[in-house]
Design a protein around this motif. Sequence first.
Motif, PDB file in Angstrom:
ATOM      1  N   ALA A  50      26.837 -23.833  35.868  1.00  0.00           N
ATOM      2  CA  ALA A  50      26.065 -24.425  34.779  1.00  0.00           C
ATOM      3  C   ALA A  50      26.746 -25.686  34.251  1.00  0.00           C
ATOM      4  CB  ALA A  50      25.880 -23.415  33.649  1.00  0.00           C
ATOM      5  N   ALA A  51      28.084 -25.692  34.248  1.00  0.00           N
ATOM      6  CA  ALA A  51      28.817 -26.836  33.703  1.00  0.00           C
ATOM      7  C   ALA A  51      28.974 -27.961  34.714  1.00  0.00           C
ATOM      8  CB  ALA A  51      30.195 -26.380  33.226  1.00  0.00           C
ATOM      9  N   SER A  52      28.660 -27.724  35.964  1.00  0.00           N
ATOM     10  CA  SER A  52      28.908 -28.739  36.993  1.00  0.00           C
ATOM     11  C   SER A  52      28.067 -29.992  36.800  1.00  0.00           C
ATOM     12  CB  SER A  52      28.660 -28.152  38.385  1.00  0.00           C
ATOM     13  OG  SER A  52      27.292 -27.825  38.539  1.00  0.00           O
ATOM     14  N   GLY A  53      26.937 -29.895  36.156  1.00  0.00           N
ATOM     15  CA  GLY A  53      26.096 -31.065  35.950  1.00  0.00           C
ATOM     16  C   GLY A  53      26.323 -31.768  34.631  1.00  0.00           C
ATOM     17  N   LYS A  54      27.185 -31.202  33.790  1.00  0.00           N
ATOM     18  CA  LYS A  54      27.408 -31.783  32.467  1.00  0.00           C
ATOM     19  C   LYS A  54      28.519 -32.821  32.510  1.00  0.00           C
ATOM     20  CE  LYS A  54      25.966 -27.639  30.036  1.00  0.00           C
ATOM     21  NZ  LYS A  54      26.374 -26.567  29.131  1.00  0.00           N
ATOM     22  N   VAL A  55      28.438 -33.803  31.618  1.00  0.00           N
ATOM     23  CA  VAL A  55      29.471 -34.833  31.492  1.00  0.00           C
ATOM     24  C   VAL A  55      30.304 -34.499  30.264  1.00  0.00           C
ATOM     25  CG1 VAL A  55      29.899 -37.278  31.132  1.00  0.00           C
ATOM     26  CG2 VAL A  55      27.989 -36.555  32.556  1.00  0.00           C
ATOM     27  N   PHE A  56      31.614 -34.405  30.467  1.00  0.00           N
ATOM     28  CA  PHE A  56      32.519 -34.107  29.369  1.00  0.00           C
ATOM     29  C   PHE A  56      33.280 -35.363  28.999  1.00  0.00           C
ATOM     30  CE2 PHE A  56      31.909 -30.094  31.585  1.00  0.00           C
ATOM     31  CZ  PHE A  56      31.569 -29.262  30.539  1.00  0.00           C
ATOM     32  N   GLY A  57      33.441 -35.606  27.731  1.00  0.00           N
ATOM     33  CA  GLY A  57      34.206 -36.758  27.276  1.00  0.00           C
ATOM     34  C   GLY A  57      33.331 -37.984  27.094  1.00  0.00           C
ATOM     35  N   ASN A  58      33.963 -39.036  26.646  1.00  0.00           N
ATOM     36  CA  ASN A  58      33.296 -40.303  26.410  1.00  0.00           C
ATOM     37  C   ASN A  58      33.184 -41.045  27.742  1.00  0.00           C
ATOM     38  OD1 ASN A  58      32.622 -42.943  25.729  1.00  0.00           O
ATOM     39  ND2 ASN A  58      33.855 -42.926  23.853  1.00  0.00           N
ATOM     40  N   THR A  59      31.978 -41.306  28.173  1.00  0.00           N
ATOM     41  CA  THR A  59      31.788 -41.947  29.480  1.00  0.00           C
ATOM     42  C   THR A  59      32.359 -43.358  29.516  1.00  0.00           C
ATOM     43  OG1 THR A  59      29.557 -42.624  28.847  1.00  0.00           O
ATOM     44  CG2 THR A  59      29.768 -40.586  30.100  1.00  0.00           C
ATOM     45  N   ASN A  60      32.357 -44.073  28.379  1.00  0.00           N
ATOM     46  CA  ASN A  60      32.946 -45.413  28.341  1.00  0.00           C
ATOM     47  C   ASN A  60      34.456 -45.357  28.567  1.00  0.00           C
ATOM     48  OD1 ASN A  60      30.503 -46.703  27.884  1.00  0.00           O
ATOM     49  ND2 ASN A  60      30.709 -46.568  25.656  1.00  0.00           N
ATOM     50  N   GLN A  61      35.125 -44.390  27.923  1.00  0.00           N
ATOM     51  CA  GLN A  61      36.561 -44.225  28.113  1.00  0.00           C
ATOM     52  C   GLN A  61      36.878 -43.858  29.565  1.00  0.00           C
ATOM     53  OE1 GLN A  61      37.487 -41.271  25.097  1.00  0.00           O
ATOM     54  NE2 GLN A  61      38.812 -42.757  24.057  1.00  0.00           N
ATOM     55  N   ILE A  62      36.064 -43.001  30.130  1.00  0.00           N
ATOM     56  CA  ILE A  62      36.289 -42.576  31.509  1.00  0.00           C
ATOM     57  C   ILE A  62      36.129 -43.750  32.461  1.00  0.00           C
ATOM     58  CG2 ILE A  62      35.407 -41.121  33.376  1.00  0.00           C
ATOM     59  CD1 ILE A  62      34.696 -39.046  31.174  1.00  0.00           C
ATOM     60  N   GLU A  63      35.115 -44.559  32.258  1.00  0.00           N
ATOM     61  CA  GLU A  63      34.907 -45.727  33.119  1.00  0.00           C
ATOM     62  C   GLU A  63      36.035 -46.747  32.964  1.00  0.00           C
ATOM     63  OE1 GLU A  63      32.845 -46.257  35.621  1.00  0.00           O
ATOM     64  OE2 GLU A  63      32.139 -44.224  35.279  1.00  0.00           O
ATOM     65  N   ASN A  64      36.497 -46.970  31.731  1.00  0.00           N
ATOM     66  CA  ASN A  64      37.625 -47.883  31.507  1.00  0.00           C
ATOM     67  C   ASN A  64      38.889 -47.375  32.198  1.00  0.00           C
ATOM     68  OD1 ASN A  64      36.149 -49.720  30.002  1.00  0.00           O
ATOM     69  ND2 ASN A  64      36.695 -48.774  28.036  1.00  0.00           N
ATOM     70  N   LEU A  65      39.151 -46.097  32.064  1.00  0.00           N
ATOM     71  CA  LEU A  65      40.310 -45.501  32.714  1.00  0.00           C
ATOM     72  C   LEU A  65      40.206 -45.619  34.229  1.00  0.00           C
ATOM     73  CD1 LEU A  65      42.945 -43.911  32.451  1.00  0.00           C
ATOM     74  CD2 LEU A  65      41.575 -41.819  32.402  1.00  0.00           C
ATOM     75  N   ARG A  66      39.036 -45.340  34.756  1.00  0.00           N
ATOM     76  CA  ARG A  66      38.813 -45.429  36.204  1.00  0.00           C
ATOM     77  C   ARG A  66      39.079 -46.855  36.714  1.00  0.00           C
ATOM     78  NH1 ARG A  66      33.406 -43.299  37.455  1.00  0.00           N
ATOM     79  NH2 ARG A  66      34.473 -41.305  37.486  1.00  0.00           N
ATOM     80  N   SER A  67      38.575 -47.853  36.005  1.00  0.00           N
ATOM     81  CA  SER A  67      38.771 -49.230  36.457  1.00  0.00           C
ATOM     82  C   SER A  67      40.237 -49.648  36.326  1.00  0.00           C
ATOM     83  CB  SER A  67      37.839 -50.185  35.711  1.00  0.00           C
ATOM     84  OG  SER A  67      38.377 -50.620  34.518  1.00  0.00           O
ATOM     85  N   ASN A  68      40.931 -49.199  35.268  1.00  0.00           N
ATOM     86  CA  ASN A  68      42.356 -49.497  35.120  1.00  0.00           C
ATOM     87  C   ASN A  68      43.198 -48.863  36.228  1.00  0.00           C
ATOM     88  OD1 ASN A  68      42.022 -51.070  32.835  1.00  0.00           O
ATOM     89  ND2 ASN A  68      42.449 -49.385  31.409  1.00  0.00           N
ATOM     90  N   VAL A  69      42.868 -47.632  36.590  1.00  0.00           N
ATOM     91  CA  VAL A  69      43.598 -46.957  37.671  1.00  0.00           C
ATOM     92  C   VAL A  69      43.367 -47.684  38.990  1.00  0.00           C
ATOM     93  CG1 VAL A  69      43.717 -44.835  39.040  1.00  0.00           C
ATOM     94  CG2 VAL A  69      43.669 -44.702  36.550  1.00  0.00           C
ATOM     95  N   ARG A  70      42.124 -48.038  39.287  1.00  0.00           N
ATOM     96  CA  ARG A  70      41.799 -48.725  40.543  1.00  0.00           C
ATOM     97  C   ARG A  70      42.470 -50.097  40.630  1.00  0.00           C
ATOM     98  NH1 ARG A  70      35.436 -47.185  41.166  1.00  0.00           N
ATOM     99  NH2 ARG A  70      35.792 -45.082  41.946  1.00  0.00           N
ATOM    100  N   SER A  71      42.560 -50.805  39.510  1.00  0.00           N
ATOM    101  CA  SER A  71      43.141 -52.159  39.531  1.00  0.00           C
ATOM    102  C   SER A  71      44.665 -52.131  39.449  1.00  0.00           C
ATOM    103  CB  SER A  71      42.576 -52.995  38.383  1.00  0.00           C
ATOM    104  OG  SER A  71      43.056 -52.512  37.143  1.00  0.00           O
ATOM    105  N   GLY A  72      45.240 -50.984  39.144  1.00  0.00           N
ATOM    106  CA  GLY A  72      46.691 -50.887  39.026  1.00  0.00           C
ATOM    107  C   GLY A  72      47.203 -51.232  37.646  1.00  0.00           C
ATOM    108  N   ALA A  73      46.304 -51.427  36.699  1.00  0.00           N
ATOM    109  CA  ALA A  73      46.694 -51.789  35.338  1.00  0.00           C
ATOM    110  C   ALA A  73      47.056 -50.584  34.484  1.00  0.00           C
ATOM    111  CB  ALA A  73      45.570 -52.579  34.665  1.00  0.00           C
TER     112      ALA A  73
END
Length: 92
Positions: A50-73
């Motif tokens: 049931a929880a597999s389709g839900k989004v947990f946390g702030n999606t903006n924060q998650i996207e920012n973190l994802r881009s920082n990790v990918r860029s090495g920042a």
Amino acid sequence: MKIENSNLIGASAPVGNPNRGGMEDMSGAAPATSKSDAVQISSLGSALHAASGKVFGNTNQIENLRSNVRSGAYTVDPLQLSRRIVNDSLSA
């Protein structure tokens, strides 16, 4: 005194009839078979599904973190990380 080994390979193999495609007991009768299968999922499995389709946390924060990790920042403060690891292990 004679000792018999009853654990010989194949000594307890079931009797099968290759023409009938099934296993038989010593009387020659085919065993009862079930025509349906059933699956039971635990309550934990149901909750995870049931929880597999839900989004947990702030999606903006998650996207920012994802881009920082990918860029090495993205950097981790080793002192802060080690303190949290120690605190978490002591509180458990």
